[in-house]
Design an enzyme around this catalytic site. Structure first.
Site, mmCIF file in Angstrom:
data_model
loop_
_atom_site.group_PDB
_atom_site.id
_atom_site.type_symbol
_atom_site.label_atom_id
_atom_site.label_comp_id
_atom_site.label_asym_id
_atom_site.label_seq_id
_atom_site.Cartn_x
_atom_site.Cartn_y
_atom_site.Cartn_z
ATOM 1 N N ASP A 146 -1.280 19.382 18.045
ATOM 2 C CA ASP A 146 -0.800 20.636 18.629
ATOM 3 C C ASP A 146 -0.178 21.539 17.565
ATOM 4 O O ASP A 146 -0.747 21.683 16.491
ATOM 5 C CB ASP A 146 0.149 20.346 19.784
ATOM 6 C CG ASP A 146 -0.576 19.701 20.974
ATOM 7 O OD1 ASP A 146 -1.823 19.722 20.978
ATOM 8 O OD2 ASP A 146 0.092 19.167 21.862
ATOM 9 N N HIS A 184 -9.500 10.809 0.758
ATOM 10 C CA HIS A 184 -8.557 9.686 0.781
ATOM 11 C C HIS A 184 -7.294 10.022 1.567
ATOM 12 O O HIS A 184 -6.396 9.199 1.695
ATOM 13 C CB HIS A 184 -8.192 9.298 -0.657
ATOM 14 C CG HIS A 184 -7.495 7.990 -0.791
ATOM 15 N ND1 HIS A 184 -6.162 7.885 -1.143
ATOM 16 C CD2 HIS A 184 -7.924 6.718 -0.630
ATOM 17 C CE1 HIS A 184 -5.816 6.610 -1.209
ATOM 18 N NE2 HIS A 184 -6.865 5.880 -0.888
ATOM 19 N N HIS A 205 0.815 -1.203 0.000
ATOM 20 C CA HIS A 205 0.000 0.000 0.000
ATOM 21 C C HIS A 205 0.856 1.263 0.000
ATOM 22 O O HIS A 205 0.336 2.380 0.082
ATOM 23 C CB HIS A 205 -0.919 -0.027 1.236
ATOM 24 C CG HIS A 205 -2.104 0.883 1.137
ATOM 25 N ND1 HIS A 205 -2.320 1.930 2.007
ATOM 26 C CD2 HIS A 205 -3.139 0.901 0.275
ATOM 27 C CE1 HIS A 205 -3.437 2.548 1.686
ATOM 28 N NE2 HIS A 205 -3.961 1.953 0.644
ATOM 29 N N LYS A 253 -4.586 10.620 4.468
ATOM 30 C CA LYS A 253 -4.239 9.956 5.720
ATOM 31 C C LYS A 253 -3.302 10.889 6.482
ATOM 32 O O LYS A 253 -2.078 10.840 6.324
ATOM 33 C CB LYS A 253 -3.534 8.619 5.480
ATOM 34 C CG LYS A 253 -4.306 7.666 4.531
ATOM 35 C CD LYS A 253 -3.811 7.793 3.125
ATOM 36 C CE LYS A 253 -4.244 6.677 2.192
ATOM 37 N NZ LYS A 253 -5.543 6.152 2.223
ATOM 38 N N LYS A 302 3.252 4.345 -1.260
ATOM 39 C CA LYS A 302 3.340 5.226 -2.423
ATOM 40 C C LYS A 302 4.660 5.979 -2.305
ATOM 41 O O LYS A 302 4.786 6.937 -1.545
ATOM 42 C CB LYS A 302 2.171 6.218 -2.456
ATOM 43 C CG LYS A 302 0.787 5.537 -2.534
ATOM 44 C CD LYS A 302 0.129 5.500 -1.208
ATOM 45 C CE LYS A 302 -1.342 5.152 -1.275
ATOM 46 N NZ LYS A 302 -1.645 3.747 -1.321
ATOM 47 N N ASP A 314 16.379 10.497 -9.047
ATOM 48 C CA ASP A 314 17.811 10.833 -8.949
ATOM 49 C C ASP A 314 18.332 10.816 -7.516
ATOM 50 O O ASP A 314 19.384 11.411 -7.224
ATOM 51 C CB ASP A 314 18.097 12.205 -9.583
ATOM 52 C CG ASP A 314 17.981 12.186 -11.104
ATOM 53 O OD1 ASP A 314 18.050 11.075 -11.683
ATOM 54 O OD2 ASP A 314 17.804 13.251 -11.709
#
Length: 483
Positions: free
Chosen positions: A408, A401, A220, A403, A222, A227
């Site tokens: 604080d 979508h 899952h 996350k 990404k 470079d």
């Protein structure tokens, strides 16, 4: 006939118990599997074969072998050669709350503090993909991409064409994708890239997938590294829906980070480890200079952060522990965005303790499902948490979508891990935990803007739901540990 049925039920129950208890797992998942195996005698065992078994020992070794230590040595060499990039003195300068989180990740994830990074927060598909494509076009040495979803739609072909172009120009290109998350994208889709000298492979997929039963362990993550200098991490995948082109979802709200600085080394490390664990016959040279170019003497930015991974290759549940620690550290606010809200008992307790201690706890989830059982379970947990004074928002402007977590004034997290059992225990995930007031303020401002397009839920709104809907929520909640 009745005696035969009794024998079948008895044998099925015994086999269900023996099957589940063969491998250690938490009690919630154990009972969920037992219920499924008992009440669905044949289908349950088939599902367990594909989705209930642990990661095989050979794969565990591939993740935990010698590559990690070799990469760590390489990274340390590069960091030591760049004055002021990161050091123990910098950790000591952080606020006390941040230091405790840094120390925890250093112990359970061997994750160093990466200092002096430039971080850009990207909250729309248009911004993210424009910057990503620009980075790909500018690549000179290497491109490494890892996505749960790489669809063979219009955007997928556009990204593929860019990768082919760079491979033809002599850039080393590697693409790692999840075969289930990228359903419909076959090896043939990447044929032009391979013909140009590039590489593409599915994560952990073996030739005889039906025999090896690894359906439940999804990549899952990404990750993009260009470079060895520019990195991306967050919630976006490759596909038209992430640009809001799918009528089913409409506008797609996500959060991604573009990073420049020493933290890119850590993203690179995890890509290399994931590739070598998946493509056993064609490993990458994990210590090649081109993957870890020398850092500039001039700091890229001022953001301190840690790249943290978790997955079934470890029992530590590192990102979940990070989420819990963030909640514990909150004194004023703890604002969470997640498409799936299926917390375990430890995270529920942390949320309730924070809310009942006067912390402003807010959780924002989508107003629509993309996975029905998961969405009903999300509704169930939302209805329970609102009783403790936790503010539950349903995002109304399309599909949420992102996350993210904002705590604080200068603690935050952005990554791929949802607030659910699957991300905590089963998926391979990656998050950036950030210690920077400026980035935290940006994320908080985005959250407040999203609230303007959200509806605040109440105990009364959940009580008004139909009995049938509440039944579906409770039933989905029973399967929450294995969703």
């Amino acid at each position: 006939m009745a005696d035969l049925w009794t024998i079948i039920v008895t044998l099925n129950t015994i086999l269900a118990v023996l099957t589940v208890f063969r491998e250690p797992r938490d009690i919630a998942a154990t009972w969920a599997w037992i219920l499924l195996l008992i009440f669905l005698p044949v289908f349950g065992f088939v599902l367990y074969s594909f989705a209930g078994r642990k990661l095989p020992a050979k794969r565990l070794f591939a993740f935990q072998g010698q590559d990690a230590s070799a990469i760590d040595q390489k990274i340390q060499q590069r960091i030591k050669a760049a004055p002021g990039s990161t050091n123990n003195e910098r950790v000591a300068e952080l606020p006390r709350s941040a230091r405790s989180l840094v120390t925890m990740f250093q112990r359970i994830n061997q994750t160093p503090l990466a200092s002096n990074n430039e971080v850009q927060v990207l909250t729309s598909g248009r911004d993210f993909f424009e910057r990503l494509k620009r980075s790909l076009r500018q690549a000179e040495e290497s491109i490494n991409l890892e996505f749960y979803t790489f669809y063979s739609d219009d955007l997928g072909h556009e990204i593929l064409d860019l990768l082919v172009e760079r491979a033809q120009a002599g850039v080393e290109v590697h693409v790692l994708y999840d075969s289930l998350g990228s359903a419909g994208t076959t090896a043939r889709f990447f044929a032009p890239l391979r013909a140009a000298g590039g590489h593409a492979a599915p994560f952990l997929k073996r030739r005889f997938n039906l025999i090896n039963f690894q359906l439940n362990f999804r990549d899952h993550r990404k990750i993009v590294v260009v470079d060895g200098r520019v990195g991306y991490v967050g919630g976006f995948n490759i596909g038209d829906q992430y640009l809001g082109r799918k009528k089913k979802f409409g506008h797609w709200r996500d959060t991604h980070l573009k990073i420049q600085g020493s933290a890119v080394y850590d993203l690179q490390e995890h890509f290399l480890l994931d590739w070598n664990a998946s493509v056993l016959k064609a490993p990458m040279d994990v210590t090649a200079d081109r993957y870890f170019p020398a850092l500039s003497d001039q700091p890229a930015g001022r953001t301190d952060l840690q790249i943290v991974t978790s997955g079934p290759d470890s029992d530590d549940e590192q990102i979940k522990m990070g989420y819990i620690r963030l909640i514990q550290l909150a004194k004023k606010r703890c604002w969470i965005q997640t498409p799936y809200l299926i917390p375990d008992d430890s995270t529920i307790d942390a949320l309730r303790i924070a809310a009942n201690s006067g912390v402003d706890v807010r959780i924002m989830v989508p107003c629509m499902p993309d996975h029905m059982f998961v969405y009903r379970a999300t509704q169930y947990f939302a209805s329970q948490l609102v009783k403790d004074g936790i503010k539950i928002y349903y995002y109304q402007n399309g599909f949420l979508h992102a996350k993210t977590m904002v705590v604080d004034d200068q603690l935050a997290s952005v990554g791929s891990a949802n607030f659910d059992f699957r991300s905590f225990k089963l998926n391979f995930e990656v998050n950036a935990f950030l210690y920077d007031q400026s980035v935290t303020e940006q994320l908080a401002a985005t959250y407040e803007k999203d609230i303007e397009q959200s509806s605040l839920q109440s105990e009364e709104s959940f009580r008004r739901q139909s009995r049938w809907l509440r039944f579906k929520q409770v039933a989905s909640r029973l399967l929450a540990p294995i969703l």
